[in-house]
Design a protein around this motif. Sequence first.
Motif, PDB file in Angstrom:
ATOM      1  N   ILE A   1      17.367 -43.087 -47.874  1.00 15.16           N
ATOM      2  CA  ILE A   1      17.114 -44.361 -47.127  1.00 15.16           C
ATOM      3  C   ILE A   1      16.085 -44.302 -45.781  1.00 15.16           C
ATOM      4  N   ILE A   2      15.077 -44.693 -45.742  1.00 14.41           N
ATOM      5  CA  ILE A   2      14.379 -44.828 -44.702  1.00 14.41           C
ATOM      6  C   ILE A   2      14.175 -46.191 -44.086  1.00 14.41           C
ATOM      7  N   GLN A   3      14.813 -46.290 -42.831  1.00 11.35           N
ATOM      8  CA  GLN A   3      14.565 -47.562 -42.250  1.00 11.35           C
ATOM      9  C   GLN A   3      13.001 -47.752 -41.597  1.00 11.35           C
ATOM     10  N   PRO A   4      12.473 -48.819 -42.038  1.00 14.39           N
ATOM     11  CA  PRO A   4      11.136 -49.161 -41.496  1.00 14.39           C
ATOM     12  C   PRO A   4      11.615 -49.964 -39.997  1.00 14.39           C
ATOM     13  N   VAL A   5      10.576 -50.324 -39.218  1.00 14.68           N
ATOM     14  CA  VAL A   5      11.003 -51.040 -38.151  1.00 14.68           C
ATOM     15  C   VAL A   5      11.594 -52.275 -38.512  1.00 14.68           C
ATOM     16  N   ILE A   6      12.783 -52.780 -37.845  1.00 11.36           N
ATOM     17  CA  ILE A   6      13.789 -53.906 -38.523  1.00 11.36           C
ATOM     18  C   ILE A   6      13.336 -55.096 -37.608  1.00 11.36           C
ATOM     19  N   GLY A   7      13.010 -56.140 -38.271  1.00  7.59           N
ATOM     20  CA  GLY A   7      12.770 -57.342 -37.656  1.00  7.59           C
ATOM     21  C   GLY A   7      13.786 -58.234 -37.371  1.00  7.59           C
ATOM     22  N   GLY A   8      14.622 -57.888 -36.700  1.00 10.31           N
ATOM     23  CA  GLY A   8      16.024 -58.652 -36.389  1.00 10.31           C
ATOM     24  C   GLY A   8      17.232 -58.170 -37.203  1.00 10.31           C
ATOM     25  N   GLY A   9      18.483 -58.180 -36.674  1.00 12.59           N
ATOM     26  CA  GLY A   9      19.530 -57.521 -37.492  1.00 12.59           C
ATOM     27  C   GLY A   9      20.751 -58.614 -37.164  1.00 12.59           C
ATOM     28  N   PHE A  10      21.305 -58.480 -36.037  1.00 11.59           N
ATOM     29  CA  PHE A  10      22.430 -59.371 -35.681  1.00 11.59           C
ATOM     30  C   PHE A  10      23.634 -59.259 -36.601  1.00 11.59           C
ATOM     31  N   GLY A  11      23.684 -58.526 -37.272  1.00 13.03           N
ATOM     32  CA  GLY A  11      24.911 -58.238 -38.284  1.00 13.03           C
ATOM     33  C   GLY A  11      24.605 -58.599 -39.575  1.00 13.03           C
TER      34      GLY A  11
ATOM     35  N   GLU B   1      17.875 -47.960 -34.618  1.00 13.17           N
ATOM     36  CA  GLU B   1      17.141 -48.787 -33.446  1.00 13.17           C
ATOM     37  C   GLU B   1      17.073 -50.352 -34.584  1.00 13.17           C
ATOM     38  N   ILE B   2      17.471 -51.347 -34.073  1.00  8.99           N
ATOM     39  CA  ILE B   2      17.209 -52.722 -34.720  1.00  8.99           C
ATOM     40  C   ILE B   2      16.701 -53.724 -33.954  1.00  8.99           C
ATOM     41  N   GLY B   3      16.083 -53.109 -32.623  1.00  9.94           N
ATOM     42  CA  GLY B   3      15.557 -53.926 -31.752  1.00  9.94           C
ATOM     43  C   GLY B   3      16.062 -54.032 -30.384  1.00  9.94           C
ATOM     44  N   GLN B   4      17.576 -53.606 -30.641  1.00 17.25           N
ATOM     45  CA  GLN B   4      18.362 -53.587 -29.410  1.00 17.25           C
ATOM     46  C   GLN B   4      18.147 -52.731 -28.268  1.00 17.25           C
ATOM     47  N   GLY B   5      17.734 -51.524 -28.578  1.00 14.13           N
ATOM     48  CA  GLY B   5      16.796 -50.569 -27.574  1.00 14.13           C
ATOM     49  C   GLY B   5      17.721 -49.222 -27.643  1.00 14.13           C
ATOM     50  N   SER B   6      18.239 -48.859 -28.787  1.00 18.21           N
ATOM     51  CA  SER B   6      19.102 -47.750 -28.781  1.00 18.21           C
ATOM     52  C   SER B   6      18.311 -46.605 -28.626  1.00 18.21           C
ATOM     53  N   GLU B   7      16.823 -46.568 -28.911  1.00 12.83           N
ATOM     54  CA  GLU B   7      16.032 -45.244 -28.635  1.00 12.83           C
ATOM     55  C   GLU B   7      15.860 -44.898 -27.274  1.00 12.83           C
ATOM     56  N   THR B   8      15.480 -46.302 -26.589  1.00 14.85           N
ATOM     57  CA  THR B   8      15.161 -46.302 -25.135  1.00 14.85           C
ATOM     58  C   THR B   8      16.251 -45.581 -24.219  1.00 14.85           C
TER      59      THR B   8
END
Lengths: 178, 773
Positions: B235-245, B476-483
């Motif tokens: 599984i490779i995750q591309p950049v994700i455009g919103g998750g929220f569950g 990382e789903i946009g929330q900032g975990s990488e940062t």
Amino acid sequence: MKNSDTGSFIVNFNLNGKDVKAEISASTLLLDLIRNTFNMKGTKPGCNEGECGACTVLINDVPVNSCLYLAANINGKTVTTIEGLSCNDGSLSAVQDSLVKNGAVQCGFCTSGMALCIKALMFEYENLVNSKLTGKKPKLTENDVKKWLEGNLCRCTGYVNIIKSALELINNVERKSG
Amino acid sequence: MNTDTKIIGTPVPKHDAGIRVTGKAVYGHDIVLPGMLHGAILRTKYPSATFTIDVSEAKKLPGVACVITADDIDTNNISFKRDHPVIKAGEVNCIRDEIAAVAAETKEIALTALSLIKVKYKKRKGVFDPFEALKPSAPKINKFSIGNFKNKNIAGEFHYEHGNLEKQKKRSKIILTRRFSLPRMTHACMATSNITAAYSQSDGKLLLYSSTQVPFLYQRDMAHALKMNPSDIRIIQPVIGGGFGSKLDMYPFEPICALLSIKTGKPVQILYSREEEFIASPTRQPMIIDLTAGIDSKGNFTFREVNVIKDNGAYTSWGATTPFVIMQAFSSLYKIPACYFHATAVYTNNVFAGSFRGYGNPQATFALERMIDMLADEIGMGKDEIRLINANEQGEITGQGLHYQTCGHRQCLESVIKSSKTKIRTTSNERYKKGIGFASMLHVGGGAKIYRSDGCGSIVKIDPYGFCTIITGANEIGQGSETVLAMIAAEELGIALNKIKVINSDTDIKPWDVGVHASRTSFVAGNSLLGAIKKLKNKLNAKARQLMNEPSADFIYESGYLFSNQTRSKIAIDKVVREMQFTEPNELAIAFYFYEPLSEFQDKEFKGNVSGTYAFASQSIEVEVDTYTGNVRVLNVHVAQDVGKVLNPLLLEGQIHGGVLQGLGYAICEELLMNSGMILNSNFHNYKIPTASDIPEIHFTPIETNDRHGPYGAKGVGEAPLIPTAAAITNAVCNALGIELLELPITPERVLRAINGKQTSRTKKNLTVRNGK
Ligand code: FES
Ligand code: FES
């Protein structure tokens, strides 16, 4: 310019500062032309029905939902996409830099559209300032900015920092035009 | 731990914002693979029917590579309860049901092929009301359902109790019973659902570019569905455009795309249209909550008795486990001597619900915080006072066994009470009326032990040039975990942020992590990374002591150097790494660590300390209601949240703003409307999410309780900001108008009805009992 055999057209336009030409059909949408023919993927398909603003590009400096715009009408015009917004040396433009610094980017899917919409607002404002019709300096309120961005949906940021960015940028334009 | 931090606590912009703001980020929609085909799915026309299908014409269309129906595939059922066939055979049970799929050279050809498929339906009546579904006469809706329940249409049941309910009822001065009704809300991620599958027929390996938020669970689910070995699936995750569950479950379109690739031997991509996204992606659980609650003469809460009916829809997702969270709110938010809780998930022919930021908590919090206002009114106490009397405390072990080692509930309440002006209710004959409403929330703040491991693995390495690579299980789903992870490494290793890389999107590379949920990433992945860094520093320190001839020195890591604490002499970190790597006994500057939170599994009675720590928040919200139109305008939102410790104020603020606005949408405008199993508003025009002009002023005060188990004292933050918002907004509207609203969203129509004294149809069964004490 119509090729009667295939029903296709040739359109000539300026894309991010370069004169380009493309063969399209009457029903080709500008969004698809940009993403598929020119392979620029920064313009985002959020709904393909004119409701979300993710696909916003500038046509002659005016923001347009490229998912509703027939590519046939682009002949002779100037198109700016997110790829054309960065500075010539590839560094971030003022709009992009401000969005990053203000924490206005989360998932980023709305960001291209937001950035271009804000850029267009800066153009609008510059024009207002330069036209000097009214004698006194035009003022853009927070509400004006909110109204301007109403057609661009974002599900992540709550818009607050995007609006903050836009206001800062407008203030800079104001300061420069002194 | 070092308390004066240099990077932690500062407003570092998002590590990966640059690619997102220049259009260079590659989302699922942007992936193009050589020879890629485009997939499309045929869904049923009716929510409940039997059918026969003929795909022969579609197969003949030039450009079509493959058409599949249930007859062409050999799969296991998917979903949390394995009650969901990937492609439906002969029978459909909700309007999302997949009955065939096509792969073709272009999307247009694929869609044309769908239109050539002939389906003969025999419509059935369908059951769309969970209470109807519970009647003995109702048909069995999901024939794959398992479990020993008293009714054939029950998908799951949760029962919990603590304390002596009867005794507390006797003690109560006031007892109120109300029925609350909560709508279907949809995630409306800006990027629609997407997947690209590439199967290699030569080695039997399947590569998936998938926007999942739980890649390792997904890998296992996919393998189960396709009867493959999980390790053959990457599984490779591309950049994700919103998750929220929304990406917690795997849905049928994903194995379908894999199957199309397996059958054709070519890469296949499926992208949802926006309409398909509204129809076929999951929603927040709609619920009916019957709540009876009591209060004694001094204003202390005495008990809560709760019965929840959840409309499960036709299949069972992870969302069916939301009662874990719902019961937590009822049992442990404010001090509650006794609680009885029962939740039943009921199959219907509606679309199935999934998981959504907050995970059942916004629903529970709506009911219990509305109830608190009504109890306050009955007993004649202030809405702020009653909450303060009952607020949770540090050190408290709740009836359910949650241990609040730190607890900022009271500070949160005090903060929002202070910052909002009370008593702004205006006089009665004006058109516009203002009101204030309060609400609090409790949520897990240090992961949640609901899977066999709630842990996260990290690998950290430093290269001979002094750059650091973090390989983390976290997503990382946009929330900032990488940062946040990059900041932790920068803080601890003294390496500049632009020299830190985060690798987090490939299951073949990264170590285990259970996934993004339960606001767990900063806490669990942060602790995991700290563990790895500590091990790495032990190695670096040893080498530096040797190189500097200071056998008992300790080192401070700063600006790319190790400074001896004894002589203040320094050595560059890249030099230490080179010496390690290139001189004997040659060694890599690399370390790994696996962090498993100290939380426990709950027992059969759902008791136990399920999270490493708990987060609290309060909001006070000011609204203005137009009594002519019923329109609600949210003016000010005061948020105080116990975040443990602020790791990055910029990112934190972003989570607060985004959460509050989603909560505002839930409160006033968002509802996926259904009629007899059909979705009525499958576009942004008719399903309105808040826009830039809807935003209130948001005033945020972080409360720092410094939890000793959290990284630098931090707790989870992501879900909390939307949980109390709808409750506080509704409380404010009721406060403004002196009405009782028990149902979301509070549309203008519902507000006007309430003003005119008409209860809406779904919320009856309301009762007040006053004991003569
Ligand atoms: S994609 Fe064009 S407006 Fe949404
Ligand atoms: S940042 Fe995700 S939609 Fe705007």
